[in-house]
Design a protein around this motif. Structure first.
Motif, PDB file in Angstrom:
ATOM      1  N   GLN A  54      -8.673 -64.307 -11.806  1.00 45.02           N
ATOM      2  CA  GLN A  54      -9.021 -62.931 -12.148  1.00 45.02           C
ATOM      3  C   GLN A  54      -8.580 -62.609 -13.581  1.00 45.02           C
ATOM      4  OE1 GLN A  54      -8.806 -60.241  -8.418  1.00 45.02           O
ATOM      5  NE2 GLN A  54      -7.231 -61.777  -8.049  1.00 45.02           N
ATOM      6  N   TYR A  55      -8.268 -61.334 -13.862  1.00 46.47           N
ATOM      7  CA  TYR A  55      -8.024 -60.896 -15.239  1.00 46.47           C
ATOM      8  C   TYR A  55      -6.888 -61.649 -15.918  1.00 46.47           C
ATOM      9  CZ  TYR A  55     -11.021 -56.830 -14.281  1.00 46.47           C
ATOM     10  OH  TYR A  55     -12.070 -56.010 -13.965  1.00 46.47           O
ATOM     11  N   SER A  56      -5.871 -62.062 -15.146  1.00 47.33           N
ATOM     12  CA  SER A  56      -4.713 -62.747 -15.736  1.00 47.33           C
ATOM     13  C   SER A  56      -4.715 -64.236 -15.415  1.00 47.33           C
ATOM     14  CB  SER A  56      -3.408 -62.101 -15.235  1.00 47.33           C
ATOM     15  OG  SER A  56      -3.283 -60.792 -15.721  1.00 47.33           O
ATOM     16  N   ARG A  57      -5.909 -64.803 -15.251  1.00 47.19           N
ATOM     17  CA  ARG A  57      -5.989 -66.222 -14.899  1.00 47.19           C
ATOM     18  C   ARG A  57      -5.360 -67.084 -15.999  1.00 47.19           C
ATOM     19  NH1 ARG A  57     -11.044 -64.357 -15.836  1.00 47.19           N
ATOM     20  NH2 ARG A  57     -12.193 -65.102 -17.651  1.00 47.19           N
ATOM     21  N   GLY A  58      -4.983 -68.277 -15.595  1.00 42.35           N
ATOM     22  CA  GLY A  58      -4.326 -69.185 -16.537  1.00 42.35           C
ATOM     23  C   GLY A  58      -3.177 -69.874 -15.841  1.00 42.35           C
ATOM     24  N   ALA A 203     -10.971 -52.257  -4.539  1.00 43.20           N
ATOM     25  CA  ALA A 203     -10.571 -53.564  -5.060  1.00 43.20           C
ATOM     26  C   ALA A 203     -10.021 -53.476  -6.478  1.00 43.20           C
ATOM     27  CB  ALA A 203     -11.752 -54.533  -5.021  1.00 43.20           C
ATOM     28  N   GLU A 204     -10.271 -52.333  -7.152  1.00 45.11           N
ATOM     29  CA  GLU A 204      -9.822 -52.172  -8.539  1.00 45.11           C
ATOM     30  C   GLU A 204      -8.769 -51.069  -8.683  1.00 45.11           C
ATOM     31  OE1 GLU A 204     -11.440 -53.408 -11.832  1.00 45.11           O
ATOM     32  OE2 GLU A 204     -11.702 -55.135 -10.537  1.00 45.11           O
ATOM     33  N   HIS A 205      -8.195 -50.612  -7.581  1.00 50.15           N
ATOM     34  CA  HIS A 205      -7.201 -49.534  -7.662  1.00 50.15           C
ATOM     35  C   HIS A 205      -6.005 -49.905  -8.535  1.00 50.15           C
ATOM     36  CE1 HIS A 205      -8.459 -47.228  -3.735  1.00 50.15           C
ATOM     37  NE2 HIS A 205      -9.254 -46.994  -4.757  1.00 50.15           N
ATOM     38  N   TRP A 206      -5.696 -51.191  -8.597  1.00 53.16           N
ATOM     39  CA  TRP A 206      -4.508 -51.663  -9.311  1.00 53.16           C
ATOM     40  C   TRP A 206      -4.745 -51.786 -10.814  1.00 53.16           C
ATOM     41  CZ3 TRP A 206      -5.245 -56.028 -12.182  1.00 53.16           C
ATOM     42  CH2 TRP A 206      -6.420 -56.752 -11.902  1.00 53.16           C
ATOM     43  N   CYS A 207      -5.995 -51.722 -11.248  1.00 57.80           N
ATOM     44  CA  CYS A 207      -6.327 -52.064 -12.634  1.00 57.80           C
ATOM     45  C   CYS A 207      -6.554 -50.814 -13.483  1.00 57.80           C
ATOM     46  CB  CYS A 207      -7.562 -52.964 -12.667  1.00 57.80           C
ATOM     47  SG  CYS A 207      -7.820 -53.735 -14.287  1.00 57.80           S
ATOM     48  N   ASN A 208      -5.557 -50.487 -14.317  1.00 54.42           N
ATOM     49  CA  ASN A 208      -5.629 -49.343 -15.237  1.00 54.42           C
ATOM     50  C   ASN A 208      -6.104 -48.058 -14.561  1.00 54.42           C
ATOM     51  OD1 ASN A 208      -4.880 -51.062 -17.400  1.00 54.42           O
ATOM     52  ND2 ASN A 208      -7.015 -51.625 -17.754  1.00 54.42           N
ATOM     53  N   PRO A 209      -5.539 -47.699 -13.414  1.00 59.38           N
ATOM     54  CA  PRO A 209      -6.020 -46.492 -12.735  1.00 59.38           C
ATOM     55  C   PRO A 209      -5.681 -45.234 -13.533  1.00 59.38           C
ATOM     56  CG  PRO A 209      -4.017 -47.271 -11.699  1.00 59.38           C
ATOM     57  CD  PRO A 209      -4.414 -48.327 -12.694  1.00 59.38           C
ATOM     58  N   PRO A 210      -6.569 -44.256 -13.517  1.00 59.86           N
ATOM     59  CA  PRO A 210      -6.293 -43.010 -14.245  1.00 59.86           C
ATOM     60  C   PRO A 210      -5.291 -42.133 -13.502  1.00 59.86           C
ATOM     61  CG  PRO A 210      -8.374 -42.838 -13.066  1.00 59.86           C
ATOM     62  CD  PRO A 210      -7.894 -44.256 -12.883  1.00 59.86           C
ATOM     63  N   ASP A 240      -3.795 -53.717 -17.670  1.00 61.45           N
ATOM     64  CA  ASP A 240      -3.860 -54.597 -16.502  1.00 61.45           C
ATOM     65  C   ASP A 240      -5.013 -55.592 -16.607  1.00 61.45           C
ATOM     66  OD1 ASP A 240      -1.722 -53.416 -14.942  1.00 61.45           O
ATOM     67  OD2 ASP A 240      -3.036 -51.686 -14.693  1.00 61.45           O
ATOM     68  N   GLY A 241      -5.954 -55.314 -17.490  1.00 60.60           N
ATOM     69  CA  GLY A 241      -7.120 -56.184 -17.628  1.00 60.60           C
ATOM     70  C   GLY A 241      -8.281 -55.407 -18.228  1.00 60.60           C
ATOM     71  N   ALA A 242      -9.366 -56.107 -18.486  1.00 58.28           N
ATOM     72  CA  ALA A 242     -10.528 -55.499 -19.140  1.00 58.28           C
ATOM     73  C   ALA A 242     -11.340 -54.689 -18.127  1.00 58.28           C
ATOM     74  CB  ALA A 242     -11.385 -56.578 -19.783  1.00 58.28           C
ATOM     75  N   CYS A 243     -10.740 -53.581 -17.681  1.00 62.25           N
ATOM     76  CA  CYS A 243     -11.407 -52.698 -16.729  1.00 62.25           C
ATOM     77  C   CYS A 243     -11.151 -51.255 -17.149  1.00 62.25           C
ATOM     78  CB  CYS A 243     -10.870 -52.932 -15.313  1.00 62.25           C
ATOM     79  SG  CYS A 243      -9.123 -52.512 -15.156  1.00 62.25           S
ATOM     80  N   LYS A 244     -12.018 -50.358 -16.737  1.00 57.18           N
ATOM     81  CA  LYS A 244     -11.879 -48.920 -17.030  1.00 57.18           C
ATOM     82  C   LYS A 244     -11.642 -48.650 -18.519  1.00 57.18           C
ATOM     83  CE  LYS A 244     -10.032 -47.880 -12.412  1.00 57.18           C
ATOM     84  NZ  LYS A 244      -9.736 -49.248 -11.921  1.00 57.18           N
ATOM     85  N   GLY A 245     -12.266 -49.447 -19.353  1.00 59.49           N
ATOM     86  CA  GLY A 245     -12.171 -49.237 -20.790  1.00 59.49           C
ATOM     87  C   GLY A 245     -10.970 -49.856 -21.454  1.00 59.49           C
ATOM     88  N   GLY A 246     -10.144 -50.574 -20.693  1.00 63.21           N
ATOM     89  CA  GLY A 246      -8.931 -51.157 -21.254  1.00 63.21           C
ATOM     90  C   GLY A 246      -9.172 -52.499 -21.914  1.00 63.21           C
ATOM     91  N   PRO A 247      -8.235 -52.907 -22.793  1.00 62.00           N
ATOM     92  CA  PRO A 247      -8.316 -54.244 -23.400  1.00 62.00           C
ATOM     93  C   PRO A 247      -7.900 -55.316 -22.401  1.00 62.00           C
ATOM     94  CG  PRO A 247      -6.310 -53.156 -24.100  1.00 62.00           C
ATOM     95  CD  PRO A 247      -7.061 -52.157 -23.249  1.00 62.00           C
ATOM     96  N   LYS A 248      -7.857 -56.556 -22.851  1.00 62.79           N
ATOM     97  CA  LYS A 248      -7.517 -57.648 -21.933  1.00 62.79           C
ATOM     98  C   LYS A 248      -6.080 -57.514 -21.436  1.00 62.79           C
ATOM     99  CE  LYS A 248      -6.420 -61.176 -25.457  1.00 62.79           C
ATOM    100  NZ  LYS A 248      -4.995 -61.327 -25.232  1.00 62.79           N
ATOM    101  N   ALA A 249      -5.805 -58.160 -20.318  1.00 62.28           N
ATOM    102  CA  ALA A 249      -4.510 -58.041 -19.653  1.00 62.28           C
ATOM    103  C   ALA A 249      -3.366 -58.355 -20.615  1.00 62.28           C
ATOM    104  CB  ALA A 249      -4.451 -58.971 -18.444  1.00 62.28           C
TER     105      ALA A 249
END
Length: 265
Positions: A54-58, A203-210, A240-249
């Protein structure tokens, strides 16, 4: 705005050790903390097949690479004081099945080996990540936590980089502690001031929630003797990742940081 950013900048937060120079980074962070009369908070997040792609893969390329990385961290810490949060999501992703079966046995071995190596240091506390109040019940995770070495660790960490309230995190941690021999735990309170987000895609509640807010400042004065500390493991304002307008994790997102600070006033 400057005053709001200061509310974040003035608090001690976790230092996430990068993949390239673990010994140098761990030495630098622990030396700086020692000079300030503090204990470094280090987050180790390099397990192979990290974050299920996912967003923080590696993560490390393989098990040998991971063991070498952990050894570098340990050499860097040496005899200085450190608190380590070990591998956010690594055990939970064994429980929820998103780590492929062929890698599961190795992951248990790597986590238990990391606990052993870090606990060989004289002044290092280790807390194995154990998910959050909204993800998995204690009866699903306590067996995997034991296999991953929690009994040799100082305890476990809950709510890392998540938003569940301190009250809910306390309840989750207490239930889990009872299943793993009364182990103590720490709670990431960095962004849990308004609890979790409930709008939009679950499924995206954890990612840059407003609409979230800063939580309790870091402290060892907690509401329960089982809780060793409230910590800011995740630096508020890092995406948290490239969601809701945010930059990469992991990248700084000033707009989000300001909103967190404003919402907690």
């Amino acid at each position: 705005d400057a005053a709001r950013v200061r509310r974040i900048a003035e608090q001690p937060t976790g230092e996430w050790i990068g993949p390239e120079n673990p010994e140098r980074e761990a030495r630098g962070f622990t030396e700086a903390a020692a000079k300030a009369g503090r204990t470094a908070l280090l987050v180790l997040y390099d397990i192979p097949h990290r974050d299920c792609g996912q967003y923080s893969r590696g993560g490390a390329a393989d098990g040998d690479g991971y063991r070498a990385w952990i050894d570098g961290v340990a050499r860097g810490i040496g005899d200085r004081a450190a608190t380590v949060v070990l591998e956010p999501d690594a055990v939970l992703h064994l429980v929820d099945g998103c780590t492929p079966q062929e890698f599961q046995e190795e992951r248990y071995d790597l986590l238990a080996g990391a606990v052993d190596r870090l606990k060989s240091l004289p002044r290092t506390k280790v807390y194995l990540d154990a998910g959050n109040a909204g993800w998995g019940r204690p009866d699903q995770i306590y067996g995997p936590l034991r296999r991953a070495g929690v009994e040799k660790a100082d305890g476990f960490a809950v709510n890392v980089a998540n938003f569940y309230s301190t009250e809910d995190s306390l309840a989750y941690g207490r239930r889990l502690s009872a299943k793993v021999g009364g182990k103590h735990f720490v709670i990431d309170t960095s962004r849990n001031g308004n609890g979790p987000y409930t709008g939009g895609d679950p499924a995206e509640h954890w990612c840059n929630p407003p609409g979230r807010a800063l939580g309790e400042p870091p402290t060892t004065r907690t509401a329960d003797p089982l809780v060793d500390a409230y910590l800011w493991v995740k630096r508020p304002g890092e995406s948290d990742g490239a969601c809701k307008g945010g930059p990469k994790a992991g990248d700084w997102w000033a707009e989000y940081a300001l909103k967190l600070a404003a919402a907690s006033e």
